[in-house]
Design an enzyme around this catalytic site. Structure first.
Site, PDB file in Angstrom:
ATOM      1  N   LYS A  25       0.810  -1.004  -0.030  1.00 46.68           N
ATOM      2  CA  LYS A  25      -0.095   0.008  -0.085  1.00 46.68           C
ATOM      3  C   LYS A  25       0.898   1.316  -0.067  1.00 46.68           C
ATOM      4  CE  LYS A  25      -3.048   1.050   3.753  1.00 46.68           C
ATOM      5  NZ  LYS A  25      -2.764   2.340   3.933  1.00 46.68           N
ATOM      6  N   SER A  26       1.906   1.214   0.738  1.00 44.14           N
ATOM      7  CA  SER A  26       2.761   2.509   0.856  1.00 44.14           C
ATOM      8  C   SER A  26       3.262   2.835  -0.337  1.00 44.14           C
ATOM      9  CB  SER A  26       3.592   2.456   2.019  1.00 44.14           C
ATOM     10  OG  SER A  26       3.252   2.266   3.164  1.00 44.14           O
ATOM     11  N   ARG A  30       2.810   5.834  -3.380  1.00 46.52           N
ATOM     12  CA  ARG A  30       3.946   6.688  -3.804  1.00 46.52           C
ATOM     13  C   ARG A  30       4.147   6.538  -5.067  1.00 46.52           C
ATOM     14  NH1 ARG A  30       4.256   5.606   1.649  1.00 46.52           N
ATOM     15  NH2 ARG A  30       5.598   6.833   2.952  1.00 46.52           N
ATOM     16  N   ARG A 125      -8.354  12.490  12.460  1.00 46.84           N
ATOM     17  CA  ARG A 125      -7.167  12.295  12.511  1.00 46.84           C
ATOM     18  C   ARG A 125      -6.200  13.749  12.560  1.00 46.84           C
ATOM     19  NH1 ARG A 125      -5.545   7.325   9.064  1.00 46.84           N
ATOM     20  NH2 ARG A 125      -3.660   7.335  10.237  1.00 46.84           N
ATOM     21  N   SER A 169       6.908   9.845  11.759  1.00 47.02           N
ATOM     22  CA  SER A 169       5.851   9.669  10.906  1.00 47.02           C
ATOM     23  C   SER A 169       6.133   9.806   9.484  1.00 47.02           C
ATOM     24  CB  SER A 169       4.601  10.555  11.089  1.00 47.02           C
ATOM     25  OG  SER A 169       3.818  10.517   9.910  1.00 47.02           O
ATOM     26  N   GLN A 171       4.559   9.435   6.838  1.00 41.71           N
ATOM     27  CA  GLN A 171       3.784  10.388   6.157  1.00 41.71           C
ATOM     28  C   GLN A 171       4.076  11.682   6.134  1.00 41.71           C
ATOM     29  OE1 GLN A 171      -0.072   9.220   7.555  1.00 41.71           O
ATOM     30  NE2 GLN A 171      -0.116   7.194   6.480  1.00 41.71           N
ATOM     31  N   ASP A 315       1.854  -0.836  12.014  1.00 41.30           N
ATOM     32  CA  ASP A 315       0.708  -1.242  11.357  1.00 41.30           C
ATOM     33  C   ASP A 315       0.324  -2.871  11.924  1.00 41.30           C
ATOM     34  OD1 ASP A 315       0.014   0.989  10.198  1.00 41.30           O
ATOM     35  OD2 ASP A 315       0.951   0.699   8.330  1.00 41.30           O
ATOM     36  N   ARG A 346      -6.731   2.381  17.888  1.00 37.82           N
ATOM     37  CA  ARG A 346      -6.436   0.824  17.764  1.00 37.82           C
ATOM     38  C   ARG A 346      -6.147   0.134  19.229  1.00 37.82           C
ATOM     39  NH1 ARG A 346      -3.238   0.740  11.931  1.00 37.82           N
ATOM     40  NH2 ARG A 346      -5.163   0.797  10.670  1.00 37.82           N
ATOM     41  N   ARG A 388      -7.506  -3.108   9.403  1.00 37.67           N
ATOM     42  CA  ARG A 388      -6.462  -3.731  10.136  1.00 37.67           C
ATOM     43  C   ARG A 388      -6.919  -4.354  11.437  1.00 37.67           C
ATOM     44  NH1 ARG A 388      -2.285  -3.098   6.749  1.00 37.67           N
ATOM     45  NH2 ARG A 388      -1.807  -0.926   6.227  1.00 37.67           N
TER      46      ARG A 388
HETATM   47  C1  S3P Z   1       2.526   5.164   6.190  1.00 39.23           C
HETATM   48  C2  S3P Z   1       3.038   5.345   7.272  1.00 39.23           C
HETATM   49  C3  S3P Z   1       2.440   4.882   8.751  1.00 39.23           C
HETATM   50  C4  S3P Z   1       1.713   3.759   8.574  1.00 39.23           C
HETATM   51  C5  S3P Z   1       0.679   3.931   7.501  1.00 39.23           C
HETATM   52  C6  S3P Z   1       1.498   4.037   6.232  1.00 39.23           C
HETATM   53  C7  S3P Z   1       3.084   5.413   4.991  1.00 39.23           C
HETATM   54  O1  S3P Z   1       2.031   5.824   9.171  1.00 39.23           O
HETATM   55  O2  S3P Z   1       0.623   3.494   9.825  1.00 39.23           O
HETATM   56  O3  S3P Z   1      -0.310   2.940   7.227  1.00 39.23           O
HETATM   57  O4  S3P Z   1       2.679   5.050   3.807  1.00 39.23           O
HETATM   58  O5  S3P Z   1       3.897   6.351   5.154  1.00 39.23           O
HETATM   59  P1  S3P Z   1       2.953   7.071  10.041  1.00 39.23           P
HETATM   60  O6  S3P Z   1       4.230   7.027   9.481  1.00 39.23           O
HETATM   61  O7  S3P Z   1       2.173   8.477   9.802  1.00 39.23           O
HETATM   62  O8  S3P Z   1       2.851   6.621  11.780  1.00 39.23           O
END
Ligand code: S3P
Length: 435
Positions: A25-26, A30, A125, A169, A171, A315, A346, A388
């Site tokens: 997914k990540s 991207r 969030r 993080s 993200q 995760d 969670r 999840r």
């Molecule tokens: C992710 C980073 C994680 C993860 C999310 C996907 C990403 O979040 O929990 O499911 O793709 O960068 P954080 O880095 O914000 O904790």
């Protein structure tokens, strides 16, 4: 799985079952969004097709990219940074935190006003963790007063500089690195703990100069070139299968798995808990990719996870607590307060569900304390709208003594649309609709 309420009964342990796991997914998010920033056509092979990644495709289109989908390939055609256009409407990021946070960084590059919103969970969030550091780079960005979406950015001018993040993080880091592509100088991001580095690796593969050193990443401004990505299988999705083997004493084999060490903390946890884990790297281009075989022990051993390890398995922690509830002795997860601001709270969601199944789990502000016992009972549990949590509870059901009635199995579509069908087809659980 169309039904929102299902009844699951334990099946039998996996006997050397080989499973095909969907794309990461990540990396898919991207690949789509970096395709938007590149000038030309990006091809994505084996992308994850899910509700969340569909949101990133919608973002790419909202900023002016053309998207073409065939069964094998996803193509993004874009004019790249400099040709992106102000979205004509509020962009709906659905349930996807990755989409919203990365899109905030992209919006900083786009002249005009970008407004992003999402579903009720996403609108709870924290987003000020992105808008505040964007502000330090001279970008005008707003959240609601509570720090959440809808969020807005007036983009077009980004200053280079150094930003120190209070929360680990990937993200947030990624949003700032993307904004840095159009800055007037390098952008450096320092985090309190090392997080997944897919953005850094992928930008480097697109010809961008990126320097990484432990918890610090620097991006130099530039226009990424389009490339063809092959998305490896998602270790966070494979984890449900590995956990099934670990919990029931069976064996699972998965191939083509993304083996980036920033993502494989769950495999290290499984080893500590007594599972046999064999990892072999099959290829390494942008990311290491390989085969993982997990064989469960007769009885799992308790263990602890602390803040330093959390980003490597963030995760997978809902699954970890399922395993801990069946392991010998006391287990503990700490330093994981971030779990309270994921798609659901969670810590509470898993604590409530496992207690409903008879487990001895105590919630803490930043994790759980678990006194493992021999078995879980059946019971009624709720996914709390969180993909999840739904899938972790299916793993719990695969080893429960009685039927588990789950509300919210349909949320698996966020990251792994075929999960419940595949899990039932493999014999982990028998599924019927419940009322
Ligand atoms: C992710 C980073 C994680 C993860 C999310 C996907 C990403 O979040 O929990 O499911 O793709 O960068 P954080 O880095 O914000 O904790």
């Amino acid at each position: 799985m169309g039904a929102a309420l299902i009844r699951m009964e334990a099946g039998s342990p996996p006997a050397d079952v080989s499973v095909e796991v969907p794309g990461d997914k990540s990396v898919t998010h991207r690949a789509i969004l970096l395709g938007l920033l590149a000038r030309g056509t990006t091809h994505i092979l084996r992308p994850l097709r899910s509700e969340d990644t569909g949101r990133s495709l919608a973002v790419a289109q909202a900023f002016g990219a053309q998207v073409q989908e065939s069964t094998a390939v996803l193509s993004i055609q874009s004019g790249g940074i400099g040709a992106l256009t102000e979205p004509a409407n509020v962009v709906d990021c659905g349930n996807s935190g990755t989409t919203m946070r990365l899109a905030l960084g992209i919006a900083a590059l786009v002249p005009g006003l970008t407004v992003l919103s999402g579903d009720a969970s996403l609108r709870r969030r924290p987003m000020a963790r992105v808008t505040a550091p964007l502000g330090e780079l001279g970008v005008e960005a707003w959240t609601r007063d509570c720090g959440s979406a809808p969020v807005a950015v007036r983009g077009g001018r980004v200053r280079g500089g150094r930003v120190v993040l209070p929360v680990a993080s990937a993200q947030v880091k990624s949003a700032l690195l993307l904004a840095g592509l159009g800055a007037d100088g390098p952008v450096t991001v320092e985090e309190p703990a090392r997080t997944r580095d897919h953005t850094e690796r992928m930008l480097a593969a697109q010809g961008i100069v990126v320097e990484c050193d432990a918890r610090v990443a620097t991006v130099h401004p530039g226009l990424p070139r389009p490339v063809t990505w092959t998305v490896p299988a998602d270790p966070s999705s494979a984890a449900f299968w590995w956990a099934w083997a670990a919990l029931t004493g069976g064996r699972i084999v998965t191939d083509g798995i993304l083996l980036n060490p920033a993502r494989t903390g769950f495999l290290r946890l499984l080893r500590r808990m007594g599972a046999e884990v064999e990892e072999s790297v099959q290829a390494e281009t942008v990311e290491p990719v390989g085969r993982v075989r997990v064989t469960g022990p007769a009885r799992l051993a308790g263990t602890s996870v602390d803040a330093s390890e959390v980003p490597t398995l963030v995760d997978e922690l809902p699954l970890a607590v399922v395993l801990m509830s069946r392991a010998s002795g006391r287990s503990k997860v700490s330093g994981a307060a971030e779990l309270r601001v994921k798609e659901s709270d969670r810590i509470k969601a898993m604590g409530d569900a496992l207690r409903a199944l008879g487990a001895a789990v105590r919630d803490c502000p930043d994790g759980w304390v678990v006194d493992g016992q021999d078995g879980l009972s059946g019971g009624r549990v709720d996914a709390c709208g969180d993909h999840r949590i739904a899938m972790a509870l299916a793993v719990a059901a695969s080893a429960a003594r009685g039927p588990v009635i789950l509300a919210g199995a349909d949320t698996a579509g966020i990251s792994y649309p075929a999960f419940f069908e595949a899990f039932a087809a493999a014999g982990a659980v028998r599924i019927t609709e419940a009322s």
